[in-house]
Design a protein around this motif. Structure first.
Motif, mmCIF file in Angstrom:
data_model
loop_
_atom_site.group_PDB
_atom_site.id
_atom_site.type_symbol
_atom_site.label_atom_id
_atom_site.label_comp_id
_atom_site.label_asym_id
_atom_site.label_seq_id
_atom_site.Cartn_x
_atom_site.Cartn_y
_atom_site.Cartn_z
ATOM 1 N N ALA A 156 1.073 -1.407 0.290
ATOM 2 C CA ALA A 156 -0.158 -0.099 -0.170
ATOM 3 C C ALA A 156 0.734 0.955 0.334
ATOM 4 C CB ALA A 156 -0.450 -0.159 0.966
ATOM 5 N N PRO A 157 0.810 2.184 -1.223
ATOM 6 C CA PRO A 157 1.232 3.163 -1.347
ATOM 7 C C PRO A 157 1.287 4.303 -0.027
ATOM 8 C CG PRO A 157 -0.044 3.140 -2.790
ATOM 9 C CD PRO A 157 -0.122 2.091 -2.395
ATOM 10 N N GLU A 158 -0.320 4.338 0.456
ATOM 11 C CA GLU A 158 -0.586 5.082 1.457
ATOM 12 C C GLU A 158 -0.690 3.811 2.566
ATOM 13 O OE1 GLU A 158 -1.613 6.635 -2.129
ATOM 14 O OE2 GLU A 158 -2.326 4.942 -1.488
ATOM 15 N N VAL A 159 0.303 3.768 3.440
ATOM 16 C CA VAL A 159 0.410 2.754 4.335
ATOM 17 C C VAL A 159 -0.676 3.501 5.389
ATOM 18 C CG1 VAL A 159 2.405 3.186 5.556
ATOM 19 C CG2 VAL A 159 1.259 0.912 5.379
ATOM 20 N N ASN A 204 3.763 -1.234 3.370
ATOM 21 C CA ASN A 204 4.447 -0.235 3.071
ATOM 22 C C ASN A 204 5.167 -0.428 1.273
ATOM 23 O OD1 ASN A 204 5.009 3.083 2.832
ATOM 24 N ND2 ASN A 204 7.040 2.278 2.816
ATOM 25 N N GLY A 205 4.575 0.187 -0.443
ATOM 26 C CA GLY A 205 5.661 -0.150 -0.897
ATOM 27 C C GLY A 205 4.679 0.609 -1.777
ATOM 28 N N ALA A 206 5.391 0.190 -3.149
ATOM 29 C CA ALA A 206 4.692 0.785 -4.577
ATOM 30 C C ALA A 206 3.268 -0.354 -4.480
ATOM 31 C CB ALA A 206 5.317 0.471 -5.668
ATOM 32 N N GLY A 207 2.827 0.266 -5.115
ATOM 33 C CA GLY A 207 0.977 -0.505 -5.074
ATOM 34 C C GLY A 207 -0.816 0.821 -5.699
ATOM 35 N N PRO A 208 -0.882 0.224 -5.508
ATOM 36 C CA PRO A 208 -2.192 -1.389 -4.828
ATOM 37 C C PRO A 208 -1.318 -2.299 -5.481
ATOM 38 C CG PRO A 208 -3.742 0.054 -6.431
ATOM 39 C CD PRO A 208 -2.661 0.809 -6.875
ATOM 40 N N ARG A 209 -0.760 -3.729 -5.096
ATOM 41 C CA ARG A 209 -0.736 -4.523 -5.231
ATOM 42 C C ARG A 209 -0.735 -5.499 -4.321
ATOM 43 N NH1 ARG A 209 5.601 -4.854 -6.918
ATOM 44 N NH2 ARG A 209 6.084 -3.323 -5.036
ATOM 45 N N LEU A 210 -0.896 -7.234 -4.623
ATOM 46 C CA LEU A 210 -0.530 -7.963 -3.890
ATOM 47 C C LEU A 210 0.736 -8.736 -3.031
ATOM 48 C CD1 LEU A 210 -2.273 -9.916 -2.330
ATOM 49 C CD2 LEU A 210 -2.631 -11.552 -4.234
ATOM 50 N N HIS A 211 1.070 -9.082 -1.948
ATOM 51 C CA HIS A 211 1.821 -9.205 -2.056
ATOM 52 C C HIS A 211 2.000 -10.842 -1.882
ATOM 53 C CE1 HIS A 211 5.923 -11.038 0.123
ATOM 54 N NE2 HIS A 211 5.754 -9.810 -0.042
ATOM 55 N N HIS A 212 1.500 -11.190 -1.291
ATOM 56 C CA HIS A 212 0.583 -12.551 -0.937
ATOM 57 C C HIS A 212 -0.106 -12.585 -0.359
ATOM 58 C CE1 HIS A 212 2.484 -12.202 2.691
ATOM 59 N NE2 HIS A 212 1.466 -13.408 2.730
ATOM 60 N N PHE A 213 -0.554 -14.045 -1.011
ATOM 61 C CA PHE A 213 -2.580 -15.009 -0.164
ATOM 62 C C PHE A 213 -1.864 -16.394 0.383
ATOM 63 C CE2 PHE A 213 -2.281 -16.939 -4.429
ATOM 64 C CZ PHE A 213 -2.802 -17.888 -4.221
ATOM 65 N N ALA A 214 -2.175 -16.890 1.413
ATOM 66 C CA ALA A 214 -1.644 -17.727 2.032
ATOM 67 C C ALA A 214 -2.791 -18.471 2.617
ATOM 68 C CB ALA A 214 -0.952 -17.097 3.400
ATOM 69 N N TYR A 215 -1.955 -19.904 2.418
ATOM 70 C CA TYR A 215 -3.129 -20.546 3.111
ATOM 71 C C TYR A 215 -2.569 -21.563 4.331
ATOM 72 C CZ TYR A 215 -6.176 -21.735 -0.351
ATOM 73 O OH TYR A 215 -7.474 -20.888 -1.519
ATOM 74 N N GLU A 311 -6.148 -2.428 -14.413
ATOM 75 C CA GLU A 311 -6.892 -1.046 -14.038
ATOM 76 C C GLU A 311 -6.218 -0.081 -13.140
ATOM 77 O OE1 GLU A 311 -11.113 -1.113 -15.053
ATOM 78 O OE2 GLU A 311 -11.138 -2.658 -16.733
ATOM 79 N N GLN A 312 -5.674 -0.346 -11.948
ATOM 80 C CA GLN A 312 -5.380 0.608 -11.311
ATOM 81 C C GLN A 312 -3.803 0.702 -11.294
ATOM 82 O OE1 GLN A 312 -7.512 1.429 -8.799
ATOM 83 N NE2 GLN A 312 -8.887 0.100 -10.324
ATOM 84 N N GLU A 313 -3.383 1.991 -11.651
ATOM 85 C CA GLU A 313 -2.039 2.705 -11.473
ATOM 86 C C GLU A 313 -1.050 2.019 -10.314
ATOM 87 O OE1 GLU A 313 0.516 6.302 -12.216
ATOM 88 O OE2 GLU A 313 -1.958 6.237 -12.598
ATOM 89 N N VAL A 314 -0.002 1.426 -10.290
ATOM 90 C CA VAL A 314 1.087 1.412 -9.450
ATOM 91 C C VAL A 314 1.320 2.284 -9.170
ATOM 92 C CG1 VAL A 314 3.140 -0.347 -8.250
ATOM 93 C CG2 VAL A 314 1.674 -1.159 -9.445
ATOM 94 N N ARG A 315 1.086 3.162 -7.578
ATOM 95 C CA ARG A 315 2.111 4.713 -6.675
ATOM 96 C C ARG A 315 2.952 4.210 -5.967
ATOM 97 N NH1 ARG A 315 -3.489 4.166 -6.317
ATOM 98 N NH2 ARG A 315 -3.052 4.378 -4.483
ATOM 99 N N PRO A 316 4.127 5.266 -6.492
ATOM 100 C CA PRO A 316 5.370 4.669 -5.407
ATOM 101 C C PRO A 316 4.942 5.098 -3.600
ATOM 102 C CG PRO A 316 5.222 6.877 -6.413
ATOM 103 C CD PRO A 316 4.290 6.357 -6.965
ATOM 104 N N ALA A 317 5.065 4.719 -3.211
ATOM 105 C CA ALA A 317 5.188 4.785 -1.453
ATOM 106 C C ALA A 317 5.265 6.047 -1.323
ATOM 107 C CB ALA A 317 6.187 3.747 -0.635
#
Length: 327
Positions: A156-159, A204-215, A311-317
């Motif tokens: 999330a860039p705006e953490v 915190n990081g460039a996003g919005p992006r999925l880092h991971h999902f977990a089982y 359709e979501q632009e990746v923004r820097p943190a």
């Protein structure tokens, strides 16, 4: 930055993380990876979509693979308590100018799509087709015996604003990583709805992006077994990080990449946080144990790569955190 206060009366009731919807380029390769190597059960499939679940889950699916021209995380699914919560959610989104709409989805009841203020595409559902769980069908166990979907972790860039938004929706903070000093900034937060360490982690990081999902898997030996399976079935290069143990959440972990590069964590040994007076645990960003209590250090890809949302632009943190990583 301030630690969010828990909201005991959110505008609608999210119960837990429910399912992930991934766009994949090679559906056959992705199905083989998740079904045969990881060990999820295929509940339904057609030429364009595969629905999978863990052995403990009664719901029809917790992972949806959809054939697409570009790999992406299409949606993060959350379960709400009732159909009336979907209506309350729609009213909340409308009042706050959040793009949303009801859609039809196979094997699900009423389903509400929304794109939150930060670009994360979410899907809320109150009901899903039921299936008998497969917990005692040991003859069907494969891979690391994944039991249930546990959580999502996002860049999330705006953490801080993202943390505050989901706290308003009733997510409770369990652990967080913060810079030292009077004006230290929160760089990551682990938040839950179901009473364990997290349903939703915000980093915190460039996003919005999925880092991971977990089982969640029964114990660390299942993860070690998966290492053997992947090493002997052509997926050695897909093992990105681990096995090891995080200080945060106490998790025994392994991170792997699927054929499209989506990151999956296999996860065990966390703890419960169900009591209302549970105090969040603070970690200094200068303490490398938060990330790696023991195990090899994370590769650069783990810090930098993630799955985009369509359709979501990746923004820097907004800021670069003062972080110490394990050597």
């Amino acid at each position: 930055m301030p630690v969010p206060q828990h909201t005991f009366d959110p505008p609608f009731n999210i119960v837990r993380a429910s399912h992930a919807v991934l766009d994949v380029v090679d559906l056959d390769a992705s199905r083989a990876f998740y079904e045969t190597t990881i060990g999820l059960h295929v509940e339904d499939a057609d030429a364009n979509t595969v629905y999978l679940r863990g052995s403990e889950e009664h719901q029809h699916h917790s992972l949806v693979l959809h054939k697409a021209t570009t790999a992406a995380c299409a949606r993060l699914g959350f379960r709400v308590g009732s159909d009336s919560d979907l209506d309350r959610a729609a009213s909340f989104f409308a009042a706050h100018g959040i793009v949303h709409g009801f859609v039809e989805r196979p094997f699900q009841g009423r389903t509400l799509h929304a794109t939150d203020p930060f670009g994360f595409r979410i899907e809320l559902v109150a009901q899903m087709d039921k299936r008998p769980h497969l917990l005692r069908r040991f003859d069907l166990y494969k891979g690391c015996h994944p039991q249930r979907l546990d959580h999502f972790n996002v860049f999330a860039p705006e953490v801080q604003d993202t943390i505050n938004f989901y706290a308003r929706l009733g997510f409770r903070l369990t652990e967080y990583a913060e810079e030292d000093g009077e004006n230290g900034r929160i760089a990551a937060a682990w938040m839950h709805r179901k009473g364990n360490v997290h349903d939703f982690a915000i980093t915190n990081g460039a996003g919005p992006r999925l880092h991971h999902f977990a089982y969640w898997v029964p114990n660390p030996m299942n993860i070690l077994h998966l290492c053997d399976v992947m090493a002997s079935s052509g997926y050695l290069a897909n093992m990105e990080r681990g096995p090891g143990r995080h200080g945060i959440s106490n998790a025994f972990f392994l991170y792997v990449r699927d054929p499209d590069g989506h990151r999956l964590e296999l996860y065990s040994s966390d703890y419960q946080t169900m009591d209302a007076d549970h105090e969040p645990l603070r970690w200094s960003l200068r303490d490398p144990r938060r990330q790696t209590l023991w195990g090899a250090p994370a590769p650069r890809s783990w810090f930098e790569q993630g799955s985009v949302f369509p359709e979501q632009e990746v923004r820097p943190a907004l800021f670069s955190a003062d972080v110490r990583i394990a050597d």
